[in-house]
Design an enzyme around this catalytic site. Sequence first.
Site, PDB file in Angstrom:
ATOM      1  N   ASN A 145       0.855  -1.126  -0.176  1.00 29.73           N
ATOM      2  CA  ASN A 145      -0.055   0.007  -0.085  1.00 29.73           C
ATOM      3  C   ASN A 145       0.747   1.196   0.068  1.00 29.73           C
ATOM      4  OD1 ASN A 145      -2.814   1.166   0.281  1.00 29.73           O
ATOM      5  ND2 ASN A 145      -1.714   2.036   2.341  1.00 29.73           N
ATOM      6  N   THR A 184       8.442   9.642   8.758  1.00 28.81           N
ATOM      7  CA  THR A 184       8.480   9.436   9.977  1.00 28.81           C
ATOM      8  C   THR A 184       9.685   9.652  10.645  1.00 28.81           C
ATOM      9  OG1 THR A 184       7.778   8.208  11.971  1.00 28.81           O
ATOM     10  CG2 THR A 184       8.501   6.953   9.930  1.00 28.81           C
ATOM     11  N   SER A 223       9.940  -1.180  12.684  1.00 29.01           N
ATOM     12  CA  SER A 223       8.868  -1.925  12.348  1.00 29.01           C
ATOM     13  C   SER A 223       8.698  -1.869  10.769  1.00 29.01           C
ATOM     14  CB  SER A 223       7.526  -1.294  12.951  1.00 29.01           C
ATOM     15  OG  SER A 223       6.997  -0.081  12.210  1.00 29.01           O
ATOM     16  N   TYR A 239       6.254  -1.108   9.120  1.00 27.10           N
ATOM     17  CA  TYR A 239       5.488   0.129   8.793  1.00 27.10           C
ATOM     18  C   TYR A 239       6.731   1.166   8.542  1.00 27.10           C
ATOM     19  CZ  TYR A 239       4.375   4.977   9.907  1.00 27.10           C
ATOM     20  OH  TYR A 239       4.367   6.333   9.774  1.00 27.10           O
ATOM     21  N   HIS A 240       7.501   1.282   9.603  1.00 30.56           N
ATOM     22  CA  HIS A 240       8.517   2.447   9.659  1.00 30.56           C
ATOM     23  C   HIS A 240       9.526   1.983   8.489  1.00 30.56           C
ATOM     24  CE1 HIS A 240       7.392   3.200  13.758  1.00 30.56           C
ATOM     25  NE2 HIS A 240       7.505   4.306  13.682  1.00 30.56           N
ATOM     26  N   LYS A 269       8.445   3.698   5.099  1.00 31.71           N
ATOM     27  CA  LYS A 269       8.746   5.106   4.888  1.00 31.71           C
ATOM     28  C   LYS A 269      10.218   5.229   4.444  1.00 31.71           C
ATOM     29  CE  LYS A 269       4.917   6.846   6.817  1.00 31.71           C
ATOM     30  NZ  LYS A 269       3.864   7.559   5.829  1.00 31.71           N
ATOM     31  N   LEU A 275       0.720   9.708  23.656  1.00 30.32           N
ATOM     32  CA  LEU A 275      -0.012  10.495  24.477  1.00 30.32           C
ATOM     33  C   LEU A 275      -1.452  10.527  24.543  1.00 30.32           C
ATOM     34  CD1 LEU A 275       0.199  12.667  26.608  1.00 30.32           C
ATOM     35  CD2 LEU A 275       0.657  14.258  24.647  1.00 30.32           C
TER      36      LEU A 275
HETATM   37  P1  NAD Z   1      -4.965   7.670   9.252  1.00 32.66           P
HETATM   38  O1  NAD Z   1      -4.908   6.315   9.055  1.00 32.66           O
HETATM   39  O2  NAD Z   1      -5.772   8.517  10.098  1.00 32.66           O
HETATM   40  O3  NAD Z   1      -5.131   8.438   7.916  1.00 32.66           O
HETATM   41  C1  NAD Z   1      -4.533   7.749   6.633  1.00 32.66           C
HETATM   42  C2  NAD Z   1      -5.675   8.116   5.594  1.00 32.66           C
HETATM   43  O4  NAD Z   1      -5.180   7.546   4.517  1.00 32.66           O
HETATM   44  C3  NAD Z   1      -7.105   7.178   5.768  1.00 32.66           C
HETATM   45  O5  NAD Z   1      -8.021   8.040   5.834  1.00 32.66           O
HETATM   46  C4  NAD Z   1      -7.043   6.256   4.910  1.00 32.66           C
HETATM   47  O6  NAD Z   1      -8.216   5.607   4.334  1.00 32.66           O
HETATM   48  C5  NAD Z   1      -6.083   6.683   3.806  1.00 32.66           C
HETATM   49  N1  NAD Z   1      -5.276   5.719   3.080  1.00 32.66           N
HETATM   50  C6  NAD Z   1      -4.370   4.871   3.276  1.00 32.66           C
HETATM   51  N2  NAD Z   1      -3.850   4.218   2.146  1.00 32.66           N
HETATM   52  C7  NAD Z   1      -4.340   4.849   1.270  1.00 32.66           C
HETATM   53  C8  NAD Z   1      -4.267   4.540  -0.294  1.00 32.66           C
HETATM   54  N3  NAD Z   1      -3.364   3.678  -0.768  1.00 32.66           N
HETATM   55  N4  NAD Z   1      -5.067   5.289  -1.086  1.00 32.66           N
HETATM   56  C9  NAD Z   1      -5.892   6.220  -0.591  1.00 32.66           C
HETATM   57  N5  NAD Z   1      -5.936   6.586   0.586  1.00 32.66           N
HETATM   58  C10 NAD Z   1      -5.469   6.021   1.389  1.00 32.66           C
HETATM   59  O7  NAD Z   1      -3.378   8.165   9.565  1.00 32.66           O
HETATM   60  P2  NAD Z   1      -2.968   9.693  10.219  1.00 32.66           P
HETATM   61  O8  NAD Z   1      -2.686   9.423  11.773  1.00 32.66           O
HETATM   62  O9  NAD Z   1      -3.673  10.820   9.780  1.00 32.66           O
HETATM   63  O10 NAD Z   1      -1.476   9.639   9.548  1.00 32.66           O
HETATM   64  C11 NAD Z   1      -1.480  10.223   8.193  1.00 32.66           C
HETATM   65  C12 NAD Z   1       0.040  10.300   7.642  1.00 32.66           C
HETATM   66  O11 NAD Z   1       0.953  10.607   8.473  1.00 32.66           O
HETATM   67  C13 NAD Z   1       0.646   8.724   7.455  1.00 32.66           C
HETATM   68  O12 NAD Z   1       1.495   8.727   6.368  1.00 32.66           O
HETATM   69  C14 NAD Z   1       1.406   8.697   8.737  1.00 32.66           C
HETATM   70  O13 NAD Z   1       2.577   7.556   8.280  1.00 32.66           O
HETATM   71  C15 NAD Z   1       1.988   9.981   8.810  1.00 32.66           C
HETATM   72  N6  NAD Z   1       2.229  10.189  10.240  1.00 32.66           N
HETATM   73  C16 NAD Z   1       1.392  10.142  11.398  1.00 32.66           C
HETATM   74  C17 NAD Z   1       1.758  10.407  12.708  1.00 32.66           C
HETATM   75  C18 NAD Z   1       0.751  10.213  13.600  1.00 32.66           C
HETATM   76  O14 NAD Z   1       0.894  10.252  14.945  1.00 32.66           O
HETATM   77  N7  NAD Z   1      -0.453  10.172  13.373  1.00 32.66           N
HETATM   78  C19 NAD Z   1       3.007  10.674  13.072  1.00 32.66           C
HETATM   79  C20 NAD Z   1       3.998  10.645  12.058  1.00 32.66           C
HETATM   80  C21 NAD Z   1       3.759  10.392  10.716  1.00 32.66           C
HETATM   81  N1  USQ Z   2       4.375   3.074  23.879  1.00 34.07           N
HETATM   82  C1  USQ Z   2       3.743   2.618  25.184  1.00 34.07           C
HETATM   83  N2  USQ Z   2       2.548   2.522  25.470  1.00 34.07           N
HETATM   84  C2  USQ Z   2       1.426   2.629  24.872  1.00 34.07           C
HETATM   85  C3  USQ Z   2       1.854   2.970  23.339  1.00 34.07           C
HETATM   86  C4  USQ Z   2       2.960   2.998  22.870  1.00 34.07           C
HETATM   87  O1  USQ Z   2       4.696   2.780  26.069  1.00 34.07           O
HETATM   88  O2  USQ Z   2       0.318   2.462  24.967  1.00 34.07           O
HETATM   89  C5  USQ Z   2       5.395   3.235  23.434  1.00 34.07           C
HETATM   90  C6  USQ Z   2       5.856   2.368  22.251  1.00 34.07           C
HETATM   91  O3  USQ Z   2       6.628   1.156  22.861  1.00 34.07           O
HETATM   92  C7  USQ Z   2       6.861   3.431  21.551  1.00 34.07           C
HETATM   93  C8  USQ Z   2       6.335   4.734  21.613  1.00 34.07           C
HETATM   94  O4  USQ Z   2       5.395   4.798  22.964  1.00 34.07           O
HETATM   95  O5  USQ Z   2       8.219   3.102  22.292  1.00 34.07           O
HETATM   96  C9  USQ Z   2       5.689   5.330  20.683  1.00 34.07           C
HETATM   97  O6  USQ Z   2       4.567   4.250  20.373  1.00 34.07           O
HETATM   98  P1  USQ Z   2       3.223   4.862  19.543  1.00 34.07           P
HETATM   99  O7  USQ Z   2       2.440   3.857  19.157  1.00 34.07           O
HETATM  100  O8  USQ Z   2       2.932   6.130  20.121  1.00 34.07           O
HETATM  101  O9  USQ Z   2       4.155   5.501  18.102  1.00 34.07           O
HETATM  102  P2  USQ Z   2       4.499   4.661  16.848  1.00 34.07           P
HETATM  103  O10 USQ Z   2       4.295   3.300  16.855  1.00 34.07           O
HETATM  104  O11 USQ Z   2       5.972   5.101  16.826  1.00 34.07           O
HETATM  105  O12 USQ Z   2       3.705   5.222  15.640  1.00 34.07           O
HETATM  106  C10 USQ Z   2       3.272   6.685  15.869  1.00 34.07           C
HETATM  107  C11 USQ Z   2       2.216   6.621  14.464  1.00 34.07           C
HETATM  108  C12 USQ Z   2       2.909   6.617  13.143  1.00 34.07           C
HETATM  109  C13 USQ Z   2       4.447   7.462  13.123  1.00 34.07           C
HETATM  110  C14 USQ Z   2       5.188   7.482  14.349  1.00 34.07           C
HETATM  111  C15 USQ Z   2       5.977   8.664  14.609  1.00 34.07           C
HETATM  112  O13 USQ Z   2       1.395   5.672  14.420  1.00 34.07           O
HETATM  113  O14 USQ Z   2       2.230   6.587  12.010  1.00 34.07           O
HETATM  114  O15 USQ Z   2       5.215   7.382  12.069  1.00 34.07           O
HETATM  115  O16 USQ Z   2       4.098   7.606  15.560  1.00 34.07           O
HETATM  116  S1  USQ Z   2       7.483   8.219  15.352  1.00 34.07           S
HETATM  117  O17 USQ Z   2       7.232   7.382  16.452  1.00 34.07           O
HETATM  118  O18 USQ Z   2       8.249   9.547  15.698  1.00 34.07           O
HETATM  119  O19 USQ Z   2       8.294   7.167  14.435  1.00 34.07           O
END
Ligand code: NAD
Ligand code: USQ
Length: 382
Positions: A118, A144, A179, A181-182, A185, A239
């Site tokens: 994806n 990320t 992970s 996922y990471h 990216k 958080l």
């Molecule tokens: P989210 O899952 O809430 O939103 C992602 C949206 O993208 C969803 O609405 C989903 O339906 C859509 N989507 C996913 N795959 C798709 C595809 N192939 N085609 C069209 N639509 C698609 O996630 P979010 O928390 O809003 O994160 C958005 C972006 O920011 C992500 O790329 C994520 O990796 C990045 N990011 C998020 C965080 C965080 O803390 N939420 C932190 C760092 C980076």
């Molecule tokens: N953690 C806890 N307790 C919880 C949840 C998480 O201790 O209940 C810890 C995890 O082990 C980790 C840290 O908190 O060490 C962050 O975990 P998270 O689930 O808050 O965040 P992460 O998995 O890293 O992913 C989230 C978003 C992702 C984004 C990333 C930014 O889901 O899309 O890319 O934050 S970053 O962490 O800077 O890579």
Amino acid sequence: MKIIVAGGDGFCGWPTALYLSQKGHDVSIIDSMVRRKIDSELHSNSLTPIASLEERVAKWKELTGKEIRIYEGDLVHYDFLKEVLKREMPDAFVHFAEQRSAPYSMIDREHAVYTQHNNVTGTLNVLFAIKELVPDCHLIKLGTLGEYGTPNIQIEEGYIEIEHKGRKDVLPFPKQPGSFYHLSKVHDSHNIMFACRIWGIRATDLNQGIVYGLDTEETKLDPVLTNRLDYDGVFGTALNRFIIQSTIGHDLTVYGKGGQTRGFLHIKDTVRCIEIAAENPADKGEFRVFNQFTEEHSVGDLAAKVKKVADEEGFPTNIANLENPRVELEDHYFHAENTKLKDLGLEPHLLDEEVIREILRTVVQHKDRVIKENILPQVTWK
Ligand code: NAD
Ligand code: USQ
């Protein structure tokens, strides 16, 4: 500017689409709605009730007179993506549309393959479509901070100058993601960097930290505009999860020792960072990297801050140190540079007790929607 927000139905994308529209940009959204389908797969939900995307944009138009166009479809489908770009001819393409949960990507082989297909294929399609149809369009891609992992040296913004055996070069900062996922990216970053170098595409990779909060000025205007908020063990992030746990009397789920330190930012700063990137585009052929976070905290410290506020608000809370379901360092050095967005005008909203209190008072209104069985982590890295 004409701006496409891909992933514009999600947690970061929806408030960003509203913010950019409010600022006078001409916004359209691409979203496959897959995140809503994953809620059904996981038997989970957003803590906040969320309206359909059609209802959301109709309410926005009713309140502000501003139109946001919707294209429901998947970036993985190239013909669909090309049609949208042909119609919109955007100046900027903001790309949030990926599977963003680390635990989801670690469930099993299928979920790892889904995540990387994806994310990596979607981004490759965006690169090819920009090259073919809108070569001047600025790609603003959400990466990320976790691409870098937790090295024992300061993390730079994308590049590091290295001297090796008497010669010097500026090279991409080493990546040690935690992970599948990471990792997706990291693969994206490499593909985008290559496309900039070979085809002259302009791109900004935003290595974003963990986003907290729920509301922006725009999402607060009406309940139909409310943002989604994840709290479960798969999509909930540190958080926000702790604050929600405190309101239902659940122990705060710190994994392991809690010394894991990460970069954080408020959702209000996410939307502003996108505006800054859009209004200050990368040059043709430039692969620009910004570290998008405003402050660093360990998860243990965050839990302690939440506990203090929750106790004061009448929600007595305990901190539990659970066995860590992930494989990660729990006690380590962490410091990342984050000056580039501030130099371009970002004025951070910093985390203090009042901010935690405000989020807590909002989420408590929806605490009856929490599905308690979904709170503890079920996915393990091994
Ligand atoms: P989210 O899952 O809430 O939103 C992602 C949206 O993208 C969803 O609405 C989903 O339906 C859509 N989507 C996913 N795959 C798709 C595809 N192939 N085609 C069209 N639509 C698609 O996630 P979010 O928390 O809003 O994160 C958005 C972006 O920011 C992500 O790329 C994520 O990796 C990045 N990011 C998020 C965080 C965080 O803390 N939420 C932190 C760092 C980076
Ligand atoms: N953690 C806890 N307790 C919880 C949840 C998480 O201790 O209940 C810890 C995890 O082990 C980790 C840290 O908190 O060490 C962050 O975990 P998270 O689930 O808050 O965040 P992460 O998995 O890293 O992913 C989230 C978003 C992702 C984004 C990333 C930014 O889901 O899309 O890319 O934050 S970053 O962490 O800077 O890579």
